[in-house]
Design an enzyme around this catalytic site. Structure first.
Site, mmCIF file in Angstrom:
data_model
loop_
_atom_site.group_PDB
_atom_site.id
_atom_site.type_symbol
_atom_site.label_atom_id
_atom_site.label_comp_id
_atom_site.label_asym_id
_atom_site.label_seq_id
_atom_site.Cartn_x
_atom_site.Cartn_y
_atom_site.Cartn_z
ATOM 1 N N ARG A 126 5.504 4.381 -2.043
ATOM 2 C CA ARG A 126 4.067 4.593 -1.887
ATOM 3 C C ARG A 126 3.726 6.080 -1.750
ATOM 4 N NH1 ARG A 126 1.112 -0.154 -0.717
ATOM 5 N NH2 ARG A 126 -0.593 1.178 -0.044
ATOM 6 N N GLN A 170 3.572 4.001 -5.935
ATOM 7 C CA GLN A 170 3.804 2.610 -6.279
ATOM 8 C C GLN A 170 3.149 1.686 -5.246
ATOM 9 O OE1 GLN A 170 8.116 2.917 -6.416
ATOM 10 N NE2 GLN A 170 8.084 2.733 -8.644
ATOM 11 N N PRO A 171 2.580 0.570 -5.683
ATOM 12 C CA PRO A 171 1.888 -0.337 -4.756
ATOM 13 C C PRO A 171 2.867 -1.246 -4.020
ATOM 14 C CG PRO A 171 1.740 -1.209 -6.971
ATOM 15 C CD PRO A 171 2.459 0.113 -7.084
ATOM 16 N N LYS A 172 3.840 -0.647 -3.359
ATOM 17 C CA LYS A 172 4.899 -1.425 -2.719
ATOM 18 C C LYS A 172 4.437 -2.051 -1.405
ATOM 19 C CE LYS A 172 9.005 0.764 -4.680
ATOM 20 N NZ LYS A 172 10.277 1.483 -4.415
ATOM 21 N N LYS A 173 4.918 -3.291 -1.190
ATOM 22 C CA LYS A 173 4.714 -4.001 0.063
ATOM 23 C C LYS A 173 6.044 -4.606 0.490
ATOM 24 C CE LYS A 173 -0.125 -5.552 -0.176
ATOM 25 N NZ LYS A 173 -0.995 -6.760 -0.114
#
Length: 264
Positions: free
Chosen positions: A124, A129-132
Site C-alpha cells: 500500500r 496496491q489495494p492490499k488487505k
C-alpha cells in the site's frame, strides 16, 4: 552522531539524514517496510484464468486506463522464503489494461489479499496496491491443486486444477495480457485531508527464474463479500490455469501517470 544502520546491527540516534533518505520506514529502530531490492525464493503459484464481461473489466479500471481483454487472472501464492517477510500467503486479481498515448500495457490489480502485515504495508505505502489482510491458501490435495482466498471467514475465491498433468510455460498467460507488468493506483492524503499522491505506478519483477510450470483446465468459484468484492468480475467461462514455482526479486518501479500534476 552517525545515523542508524540496522543491517549492521547497530542502533544510534535517529538523524534528519536518516529520515530523508530513500527507503526510510517507521518505526525507525524496527522498520516495517523492506528496502529494495528483496528476493522471493521457491514461490509456488496457482494462476486461475477466467473470462468475464468487458463491462466488468472497464468498471474496475481507473481513468485513463483502458481494458485490453475480458480475461481475469487470479494468482494465489505460497511465499515460502522471502527477505524480511518470511513465509506467508498472497493473492493478486488482475485484468488487462493499457495507458493511452504512452505505449504502456500490462495488468491492473483491483484486489489483493495476503496474510502478512508487512506485505500489506509495503504494497500500500510504496506501490499503491489495494492490499488487505486475508487468508490465501495454496495446497496440493492428492491429484488436485487447490487455491483459496479467504476474507472475514468467507472463501471469496476457490480455484482448482488437476495436479501436474501437462507441462506448460508462462507464455500461455501472455496471450491474455502482459501480467508481469503490474499497474496500481496509488492514493495518499496529507494529514489535513488534502491529496498528497494520486498516481498510476508500474513495476516489473526482476531475476525471474521459473523452476517448473504445469497447465490444465481450471475451475473458479466466487462468493460475494462486501469487503472483498472479487465477485464483481463474474465468471463467464473458465479457462486454463497454471501451477508454477519460481524465484524473483522485487525492485523499484516507476510513476506512469500523475493525476495531480496533470491538473496544474
Amino acid at each position: 552522531m552517525t545515523g542508524k544502520d540496522l543491517r549492521r546491527g547497530g542502533l544510534a540516534r535517529l538523524t534528519v539524514e536518516d529520515i530523508v533518505a530513500p527507503g526510510f520506514s517507521t518505526p525507525w529502530d524496527a522498520p516495517t517496510i523492506p528496502p529494495f531490492p528483496f528476493t522471493f525464493r521457491n514461490v509456488e503459484v496457482l494462476t486461475l484464468a477466467w473470462r468475464t464481461s468487458e463491462a466488468a473489466v472497464a468498471r474496475v479500471l481507473p481513468p485513463p486506463l483502458e481494458p485490453t481483454s475480458d480475461v481475469v487472472l487470479a494468482h494465489v501464492y505460497r511465499m515460502n522464503d522471502v527477505d524480511w517477510l518470511g513465509a506467508y500467503g498472497e493473492s493478486n486479481v488482475s485484468v488487462g489494461c493499457r495507458l493511452p498515448g504512452a505505449d504502456i500495457a500490462g495488468s491492473y490489480s483491483p484486489y489483493l489479499f495476503l496474510s502478512s502485515d508487512v506485505g500489506v504495508a509495503h504494497g500500500r505505502e510504496v506501490h499503491g496496491q489495494p492490499k488487505k489482510l486475508g487468508e490465501p491458501l495454496l495446497e496440493i490435495r492428492g491429484d488436485l491443486t487447490v487455491g483459496i482466498v479467504r476474507r472475514n471467514g468467507i472463501d471469496v475465491v476457490t480455484g482448482t486444477m488437476a495436479t501436474k498433468q501437462r507441462p506448460d510455460s508462462l507464455e500461455g498467460l501472455t496471450r491474455h495480457f502482459d501480467f508481469a507488468l503490474n499497474i496500481n493506483l496509488k492514493a495518499v492524503d496529507h494529514i489535513d485531508g488534502r491529496p498528497a499522491i494520486r498516481q498510476l505506478t508500474a513495476r516489473r519483477l526482476a531475476d525471474v527464474s521459473v523452476h517448473e510450470c504445469w497447465g490444465g483446465p481450471c475451475t473458479v468459484e466466487l462468493r460475494p463479500n462486501a469487503q472483498a468484492p472479487i465477485h464483481r468480475l463474474p465468471v463467464v467461462d473458465m479457462l486454463d490455469g497454471l501451477y508454477w514455482r519460481a524465484d524473483f526479486t522485487l525492485v523499484p518501479g516507476r510513476i506512469i501517470h500523475d493525476y495531480l500534476a496533470a491538473k496544474t
